[in-house]
Design an enzyme around this catalytic site. Structure first.
Site, PDB file in Angstrom:
ATOM      1  N   ASP A   1      -7.980  -3.374  -5.156  1.00  8.04           N
ATOM      2  CA  ASP A   1      -7.145  -4.424  -4.124  1.00  8.04           C
ATOM      3  C   ASP A   1      -6.517  -3.800  -3.097  1.00  8.04           C
ATOM      4  OD1 ASP A   1      -9.584  -5.586  -5.471  1.00  8.04           O
ATOM      5  OD2 ASP A   1      -7.879  -6.850  -6.574  1.00  8.04           O
TER       6      ASP A   1
ATOM      7  N   GLU B   1     -17.807  -9.044  -1.229  1.00 10.97           N
ATOM      8  CA  GLU B   1     -16.591  -9.317  -1.563  1.00 10.97           C
ATOM      9  C   GLU B   1     -16.097  -8.639  -0.893  1.00 10.97           C
ATOM     10  OE1 GLU B   1     -15.632  -9.421  -5.706  1.00 10.97           O
ATOM     11  OE2 GLU B   1     -16.069  -7.153  -5.553  1.00 10.97           O
TER      12      GLU B   1
END
Length: 372
Positions: free
Chosen positions: A62, A272
């Protein structure tokens, strides 16, 4: 820990410079098939990958990248190998702290800094320190992060430091009105900042449709494939960057005919990993489609949207999740992302970077993460 040999890592950095949150991944095009055999083949030949891991001493995912004072800082999740079995809501992503990466140039030496923030130092948080982001204003650095509170609901917290690498001190309470996951803070040319956030399935966006967390809400989404998909959220930040300046509103994602992307359109609907960047005066809202494993984007004329879907940025990588950031460095654009090259395991990922290119009309050229 599995790691590349010194020789392979050296070649990896050259490659990066030159070319440069569940269930098993499906096979798609050049993406590897799920399973041990495919992973072993890929690990045996690092040249199969378009780019190589930035660091190998810890597992990272991420990546939120920022350029400050001529240096690149990456704010990733810090994956750990916990005991929780894998499930569709991401319970096996048990991250508990953050460590910042920095480098002077793409392809150059990467420094892994000490722990910047640990869950034990966040008064309201219980577990699962998922994908973070960072911002800077008036000499203070802000680390934004999602974590589950003592009731099992994801909220978004903020911590501050005078150094981009921390350590960061967390505010005693989460940001008022925050929920779900994956905060991404974009600062526009006029200095105004906005937070984009949200995620379905384990990200709990579908359990916050009324403004109050419902622990018994849907496991996945709205369960209405023929209706507009759940929207990510955006809110302008207050001047002190510690709170929202307004109630979060929906980020509307439309198809090219002006109709909302539907919940059943899993190749294009939001899952997301929101990110915002600006190119030639246009706002580019990018995100992950989750269970179909694409990074995609939509464009608009305002940081609030609406945004019109344009296409894919990145085809499926090795591993289930996909999460990214996009920044300009040295007059070129770069995509930071992750896969599971080092471990072959969904919960243990590694961050990478590769160059991103635009067509003359402003569309982004789709990147394939595997080269063989």
């Amino acid at each position: 820990m599995n790691r590349l040999s010194a020789l392979a890592l050296g070649a990896a950095l050259v490659t990066a410079s030159a070319t440069t949150a569940c269930s098993p991944q499906k096979s798609d095009g050049d993406a590897p098939e799920a399973g041990t055999a495919a992973t072993d083949r890929a690990k045996a030949d690092p040249s199969r990958y378009l780019s190589q891991p930035l660091v190998t001493e810890i597992y990272t995912a991420d990546p939120s990248a920022h350029i400050w004072d001529g240096k690149i800082y990456v704010y990733p999740s810090h994956d750990i190998d916990g005991p929780t079995p894998e499930d569709d809501l991401g319970a096996h992503f048990e991250m508990r702290d953050y460590r910042v990466l920095s480098m002077d140039s793409i392809g150059g030496k990467v420094t892994t800094h000490p722990v910047a923030l640990d869950v034990k130092d966040v008064p309201w948080a219980d577990k699962q320190m998922w994908a973070p982001d960072a911002a800077r204003k008036n000499g203070t650095y802000f680390l934004y992060f999602p974590a589950k509170d003592k009731q099992g609901a994801f909220r978004i917290g903020v911590a501050t430091s005078k150094s981009p690498t921390g350590p960061f001190k967390a505010a005693p309470q989460p940001i008022k009105g925050s929920f779900s996951i994956d905060p991404a803070v974009f600062t526009d040319d006029d200095g105004k900042s906005y937070m984009y956030f949200g995620g379905i399935w384990g990200g709990q966006l579908q359990r916050n449709t009324t403004g109050t967390y419902d622990p018994d809400g849907s496991k996945t989404d709205l369960e209405a494939p023929d209706k507009p998909a759940l929207a990510p959220k955006v809110a302008a930040m207050a001047d002190d960057m510690m709170e929202f300046a307004e109630k979060p509103r929906d980020v509307q994602i439309l198809d090219k005919s002006g109709k909302p992307i539907l919940g059943g359109d899993t190749d294009r609907r939001f899952f997301e990993a929101a990110w915002m960047h600006k190119y030639n005066g246009k706002y580019y809202f990018s995100y992950s489609t989750g269970d179909t494993h694409y990074l995609v984007y939509a464009t608009g004329d305002s940081p609030y949207g609406p945004f019109t879907y344009q296409g894919r940025i990145l085809e499926p990588t090795e591993g289930w999740t996909s999460h990214h950031s996009i920044v300009e460095w040295d007059k070129r654009w770069w995509l930071f992302y992750h896969d599971t090259q080092l471990s072959g395991t969904t919960r243990l990922r590694n961050v990478k970077v590769t160059e991103l290119s635009y067509n003359p009309d402003g569309t982004i050229k789709t990147i394939t993460p595997m080269v063989k």
